[in-house]
Design a protein around this motif. Structure first.
Motif, mmCIF file in Angstrom:
data_model
loop_
_atom_site.group_PDB
_atom_site.id
_atom_site.type_symbol
_atom_site.label_atom_id
_atom_site.label_comp_id
_atom_site.label_asym_id
_atom_site.label_seq_id
_atom_site.Cartn_x
_atom_site.Cartn_y
_atom_site.Cartn_z
ATOM 1 N N VAL A 28 0.805 -1.069 0.215
ATOM 2 C CA VAL A 28 -0.545 0.020 0.059
ATOM 3 C C VAL A 28 0.717 1.058 -0.173
ATOM 4 N N PRO A 29 1.173 2.135 -0.679
ATOM 5 C CA PRO A 29 1.433 3.643 -1.233
ATOM 6 C C PRO A 29 1.305 5.024 -0.033
ATOM 7 N N TRP A 30 1.507 5.629 -0.564
ATOM 8 C CA TRP A 30 1.223 6.951 0.404
ATOM 9 C C TRP A 30 -0.180 7.262 0.550
ATOM 10 N N HIS A 31 -1.334 6.970 1.392
ATOM 11 C CA HIS A 31 -2.293 6.714 1.320
ATOM 12 C C HIS A 31 -3.063 7.536 3.159
ATOM 13 N N TYR A 32 -4.290 7.285 3.160
ATOM 14 C CA TYR A 32 -4.977 7.731 4.503
ATOM 15 C C TYR A 32 -6.196 7.255 4.137
ATOM 16 N N HIS A 33 -7.144 7.339 5.596
ATOM 17 C CA HIS A 33 -8.556 6.361 5.750
ATOM 18 C C HIS A 33 -8.724 7.209 6.425
ATOM 19 N N PRO A 34 -10.625 7.008 7.008
ATOM 20 C CA PRO A 34 -10.861 7.432 7.665
ATOM 21 C C PRO A 34 -10.659 6.733 9.460
ATOM 22 N N GLU A 35 -10.567 5.677 8.985
ATOM 23 C CA GLU A 35 -10.889 4.718 10.633
ATOM 24 C C GLU A 35 -9.075 4.878 11.059
ATOM 25 N N ARG A 96 -13.871 2.433 14.125
ATOM 26 C CA ARG A 96 -14.374 3.642 13.175
ATOM 27 C C ARG A 96 -13.956 4.845 14.583
ATOM 28 N N LYS A 97 -13.977 5.913 14.134
ATOM 29 C CA LYS A 97 -13.832 7.337 15.134
ATOM 30 C C LYS A 97 -15.631 7.416 16.437
ATOM 31 N N GLU A 98 -16.461 6.817 14.891
ATOM 32 C CA GLU A 98 -17.971 7.328 15.291
ATOM 33 C C GLU A 98 -17.768 6.265 16.908
ATOM 34 N N LEU A 99 -17.059 5.506 17.076
ATOM 35 C CA LEU A 99 -17.509 4.378 18.030
ATOM 36 C C LEU A 99 -17.230 5.393 19.173
ATOM 37 N N PHE A 100 -16.811 6.375 19.450
ATOM 38 C CA PHE A 100 -16.235 7.052 19.920
ATOM 39 C C PHE A 100 -16.482 7.998 20.435
#
Length: 294
Positions: A28-35, A96-100
């Motif tokens: 996986v290269p330079w990346h981001y995700h909401p989790e 997921r940040k929604e958990l908190f």
């Protein structure tokens, strides 16, 4: 190069996910995700990119990346040799940040975890005995199901929150720029520096990448990173130097040129300013034999 948005391969109704990767090298290269991601390296080594942080990683490393924070774990070149027999293996926990969000995170008992999640927006690398303790817990509880998945995550986060052996990775300026309207411009500059940090870089050259005059670029850069361009570039070079020093494969005089310092005394001065140690002292800290130094 713009960071790649990565859609993680998990069911949409799963708020907590476990993933084990075992490959000849990370792909996986330079990346981001909401989790939010917790990563424990089991096998392999190379260079870690988290925001504007650059540093080496090794087996046993444990890091936590907040939501939308660009990152990449890039294996050293020997992992790309099909005959090497090397493997890149890691345990990852995604949640997921929604958990908190909502009432749970506002409970007084969650104050430590609330602060941890906020710190993770810049990336956290755990060190010392804290790292070992966290890695052991991840291995022991990895991929459990049912209510244990939730309770184990809370225990893991509390363990991380209470740890006092850690480093914050990305700068405040970078993480602020991630959410700004001109992140694409800043990211072009950042990727240019990653590619060319070990070469002489003229101010006019990097300003052109941003589409600004040198004067406007200096103002733009300082506003977003809280550092001058020269300070930022030196820090990037020092980050790579740390990795070479720990590897201990070349003399300090040689590696100083490899990371873009043409003057050895300037390299030593900048390294001490950044770490409060001489390069030889930094090697000694990591158990590199003194004969590897100057």
């Amino acid at each position: 190069m713009k960071p790649l948005y990565q859609e993680l391969p998990f069911a949409v109704d799963n708020y907590i996910n476990f993933y084990r990767e075992d490959l000849p090298h990370f792909i996986v290269p330079w990346h981001y995700h909401p989790e939010i991601e917790i990563m424990c390296i089991e096998k392999g080594w190379g260079t870690r990119f988290v925001g504007d942080h650059i540093g080496g990683y090794e087996e046993g490393d444990v890091c936590m990346m907040g939501p939308q924070l660009p990152h990449e774990w890039r294996n050293d070149k020997e992992f790309f040799d099909s005959d090497s027999g090397l493997r890149a293996t890691c345990h990852c926990v995604y949640f997921r940040k929604e958990l908190f969000e909502g009432i749970l995170i506002r409970l007084p008992e969650m104050a430590n975890i609330r602060e941890l999640i906020e710190r993770s927006r810049r990336g956290i690398k755990f060190t010392g005995e804290s790292r070992e303790r966290i890695a052991r817990y991840i291995r022991r509880t990895f991929n459990q199901n049912g209510i244990e998945r939730v309770t184990n995550l809370l225990t893991l986060l509390e363990m991380m929150a209470e740890a006092d052996e850690y480093e914050i990775l990305a700068s405040v300026g970078f993480t602020q720029s991630v959410n700004s309207s001109d992140f694409e411009r800043f990211n072009k500059v950042y990727r240019f520096l990653v590619k060319n940090f070990n070469k002489p870089i003229k101010l006019e050259e990097v300003a052109a990448v941003a589409g600004l005059t040198p004067t406007a670029f200096c103002r733009y850069f300082k506003e977003r990173t809280k550092k001058t361009f020269v300070q930022y570039l030196n820090d990037m070079r020092i980050g790579h130097a740390k990795k070479f020093l720990i590897e201990g494969k070349m003399k300090i005089s040689t590696l100083s040129m490899e990371v873009g310092f043409n003057n050895l005394s300037n390299f030593i001065e900048q390294f001490k300013k950044s770490t409060n140690m001489l390069p030889s002292e930094y090697q000694e800290k990591y158990g590199v034999k003194k004969k590897k130094a100057i």
